[in-house]
Design a protein around this motif. Structure first.
Motif, PDB file in Angstrom:
ATOM      1  N   MET A 153     -37.381  41.786 153.219  1.00 38.55           N
ATOM      2  CA  MET A 153     -36.492  41.843 154.295  1.00 38.55           C
ATOM      3  C   MET A 153     -35.656  42.585 153.667  1.00 38.55           C
ATOM      4  O   MET A 153     -34.949  42.222 152.675  1.00 38.55           O
ATOM      5  CB  MET A 153     -36.350  40.608 155.366  1.00 38.55           C
ATOM      6  N   VAL A 154     -35.149  43.262 154.854  1.00 41.24           N
ATOM      7  CA  VAL A 154     -33.804  44.300 154.403  1.00 41.24           C
ATOM      8  C   VAL A 154     -32.304  44.021 155.301  1.00 41.24           C
ATOM      9  O   VAL A 154     -33.047  44.162 156.487  1.00 41.24           O
ATOM     10  CB  VAL A 154     -34.100  45.686 153.692  1.00 41.24           C
ATOM     11  N   THR A 155     -31.676  43.156 155.428  1.00 47.04           N
ATOM     12  CA  THR A 155     -30.260  42.672 155.698  1.00 47.04           C
ATOM     13  C   THR A 155     -29.588  43.500 154.819  1.00 47.04           C
ATOM     14  O   THR A 155     -28.922  44.328 153.901  1.00 47.04           O
ATOM     15  CB  THR A 155     -30.050  41.204 155.730  1.00 47.04           C
ATOM     16  N   ASN A 156     -27.653  43.683 155.919  1.00 46.05           N
ATOM     17  CA  ASN A 156     -26.560  44.346 155.876  1.00 46.05           C
ATOM     18  C   ASN A 156     -25.483  43.115 156.392  1.00 46.05           C
ATOM     19  O   ASN A 156     -25.252  43.012 157.339  1.00 46.05           O
ATOM     20  CB  ASN A 156     -26.825  45.100 156.584  1.00 46.05           C
ATOM     21  N   ASN A 157     -25.758  42.412 155.299  1.00 48.75           N
ATOM     22  CA  ASN A 157     -24.379  41.074 155.703  1.00 48.75           C
ATOM     23  C   ASN A 157     -23.485  41.205 154.571  1.00 48.75           C
ATOM     24  O   ASN A 157     -24.083  40.720 153.318  1.00 48.75           O
ATOM     25  CB  ASN A 157     -25.757  39.946 155.912  1.00 48.75           C
ATOM     26  N   ALA A 341     -44.286  44.816 162.381  1.00 45.95           N
ATOM     27  CA  ALA A 341     -46.094  43.775 161.546  1.00 45.95           C
ATOM     28  C   ALA A 341     -45.027  42.438 161.056  1.00 45.95           C
ATOM     29  O   ALA A 341     -44.836  42.867 159.835  1.00 45.95           O
ATOM     30  CB  ALA A 341     -46.733  44.525 161.360  1.00 45.95           C
ATOM     31  N   ILE A 342     -45.082  42.126 161.106  1.00 48.35           N
ATOM     32  CA  ILE A 342     -44.236  41.015 160.192  1.00 48.35           C
ATOM     33  C   ILE A 342     -45.165  39.375 159.439  1.00 48.35           C
ATOM     34  O   ILE A 342     -45.606  39.268 160.658  1.00 48.35           O
ATOM     35  CB  ILE A 342     -43.406  39.810 161.144  1.00 48.35           C
ATOM     36  N   HIS A 361     -35.006  46.268 158.222  1.00 53.00           N
ATOM     37  CA  HIS A 361     -36.210  46.634 158.369  1.00 53.00           C
ATOM     38  C   HIS A 361     -36.976  45.019 157.984  1.00 53.00           C
ATOM     39  O   HIS A 361     -36.515  44.128 157.389  1.00 53.00           O
ATOM     40  CB  HIS A 361     -36.791  47.332 156.701  1.00 53.00           C
ATOM     41  N   ALA A 362     -38.114  44.133 158.365  1.00 53.49           N
ATOM     42  CA  ALA A 362     -38.908  43.536 158.324  1.00 53.49           C
ATOM     43  C   ALA A 362     -40.318  43.747 158.188  1.00 53.49           C
ATOM     44  O   ALA A 362     -40.859  45.136 158.488  1.00 53.49           O
ATOM     45  CB  ALA A 362     -38.598  42.308 158.947  1.00 53.49           C
ATOM     46  N   GLY A 363     -40.908  43.657 157.028  1.00 50.26           N
ATOM     47  CA  GLY A 363     -42.633  43.625 156.791  1.00 50.26           C
ATOM     48  C   GLY A 363     -42.835  44.901 156.680  1.00 50.26           C
ATOM     49  O   GLY A 363     -42.874  46.154 156.136  1.00 50.26           O
ATOM     50  N   ILE A 364     -43.913  45.135 158.701  1.00 53.87           N
ATOM     51  CA  ILE A 364     -44.028  46.817 158.178  1.00 53.87           C
ATOM     52  C   ILE A 364     -44.020  47.755 159.708  1.00 53.87           C
ATOM     53  O   ILE A 364     -44.353  46.630 160.198  1.00 53.87           O
ATOM     54  CB  ILE A 364     -45.502  47.428 158.652  1.00 53.87           C
TER      55      ILE A 364
END
Length: 466
Positions: A153-157, A341-342, A361-364
């Motif tokens: 998973m990609v986060t912006n925090n 798709a998680i 972004h998370a999973g596909i």
């Protein structure tokens, strides 16, 4: 290379004349070039004229720096260009993480250490890669998608967002912003930006970051602290702070003496820490330490999701048959027009994260809904979980692949089946095109395209084993 006078005086006093001379000579040498193979995509590929990076099985030094942009397999995610010292994370995780974990890479862009971690973490682990700066986070998303693993998973925090989220992690990598002394050889701007005032600012900020994120580390969890700098204030003294003020044990990592890694240079702090010095080790400057938070052992990964967390709202779309290898292991989630798709095993974690965090972004990412159509996404094209028979494929030559990566129209593609076609080079997917019968649309992401119009000679660094 003209180094700042204050830097020279500090380092000579800190390291002693002999070690400082060794480092200074190393900083004048040409920086080595290294790549790290993606074991999920390049299992049967070999690097031409490469020599191994001793602390990372997938790492390889190259004899010179090629034009990586001219190699389609670079864009396909077959390998990642990374300086060798940073690959030491492989040795750390391989020795200490034996069971599935949830790991956070706190300052992850552009993605080198995240892809190292995702290579080493046991199956069933989840990696969360975070980058607080939006533009850098977009580059992180690109590199994670090219790597192709779904359990990311990609986060912006920022750190305080993670504290608010209530999320807990078994392993946290804090590759903190630093004064960049270890980048002097590669980045002339780093020399111009260095000052004693900036070092002072950095070590204070680093303590704030670690102190904040400490609340997100489970008791018994592992913190990997790293910088790309040499001075003790940002390195040993911050590890001392974490040990004494936050409550942690500094753990030893088994290393081979031939690697020439330098230990602590602070006389009253003999804890195991690992400093990579140009001139001694073959790589750029890196400092790393491994600490365990007080209060038990690192998680074994055997959590059970509560059934109520797994109940889903009715899905507005259905996953087309055979788009994924194990479609039954995923839950579909809509983010606007995007369909994700998680992996079901960490869907409840995703739900909790999405309430507070900016999930990029998370999973596909399966595709985007336009009218009644579901347009397959670049993330799906590059995913190692995509079913190999999901789409017809067209194999491109290296020259054709470079044209595709420039987002040019490819002639002669209208002979392929109508609809969406996966284009490959040396068997590795690059992305999609759509055959409309009389013409084809190149669906490669506009923001990823090779922007240079200058035609360079194709580059091939790796080849399939015969």
């Amino acid at each position: 290379m003209e180094l700042p006078g204050d830097f020279i005086r500090y380092m000579e006093g800190f390291m002693g004349e002999s070690l400082w001379t060794e480092l200074r000579n190393g900083l004048t040498e040409e920086a080595p070039v290294s790549i790290r193979m993606n074991p999920f995509k390049a299992q049967d590929m070999t690097v031409d004229e490469g020599t191994p990076v001793p602390w990372c099985p997938q790492g390889c030094y190259l004899p010179s720096r090629p034009v990586f942009t001219s190699d389609p397999l670079f864009h396909a995610g077959a390998y990642y260009v990374q300086e060798a010292s940073s690959m030491f994370l492989d040795a750390v995780l391989r020795q200490f993480v034996k069971e599935p974990v949830i790991m956070l890479d706190l300052c992850a862009a552009p993605g080198g250490k995240s892809t190292v971690a995702r290579t080493v973490l046991p199956q069933g682990s989840l990696l969360v890669s975070n980058e607080p700066i939006r533009k850098r986070a977009q580059i992180l998303v690109e590199n994670i998608q090219k790597f192709g693993h779904a359990d990311v998973m990609v986060t912006n925090n920022y750190t305080h967002d993670y504290v608010s989220s209530g999320l807990q992690f078994d392993v946290i990598l804090a590759d903190v912003p630093c004064s960049g002394e270890g980048m002097f050889r590669k980045d002339a701007e780093a020399i111009g930006e260095w000052s004693r005032q900036n070092v002072e600012k950095c070590w204070r900020l680093q303590r704030e970051i670690v102190t904040d994120i400490w609340n997100c580390l489970r008791p018994g969890g592992l913190l990997i602290y790293s910088t790309c700098t040499f001075n003790a204030l940002e390195d040993e003294e911050n590890v001392r702070f974490i040990r004494d003020e936050l409550g942690a044990e500094v753990l030893p990592v088994t290393v081979d003496p031939s690697w020439n890694i330098t230990g602590s240079l602070v006389k009253d702090f003999p804890e195991p820490v690992y400093r990579f010095l140009p001139g001694r080790t073959r790589g750029e400057g890196l400092f790393m330490a491994l600490l365990r938070k007080e209060g038990g052992a690192v998680n074994t990964g055997k959590r059970k999701n509560k059934e109520k967390d797994r109940k889903e709202k009715k899905q507005k779309v259905e996953l087309p048959a055979e788009w994924l290898l194990q479609a039954e292991d995923y839950d579909l989630v809509q983010q606007g027009a995007k369909v994700l798709a998680i992996p079901r095993k960490w869907k409840s974690f995703y739900d909790q994260a999405a309430k507070i965090l900016q999930v990029m972004h998370a999973g596909i990412t399966i595709g985007e809904i336009k009218g009644k159509d579901l347009i397959p996404d670049q993330s799906l094209a590059l995913s190692i979980e995509r079913h190999p028979q999901a789409f017809p494929t067209v194999e491109l030559t290296v020259d054709e692949a470079l044209s595709y990566l420039r987002k040019e129209t490819l002639p002669g593609m209208t002979d392929s089946p109508k609809g969406y076609t996966l284009v490959t080079c040396q068997g590795l997917p690059l992305g999609f095109l759509k055959n409309l019968g009389n013409r084809t649309n190149n669906l490669y992401p506009q923001e990823w395209r090779i922007k240079s119009s200058h035609i360079t000679a194709p580059c091939q660094i790796i080849h399939r084993n015969k």
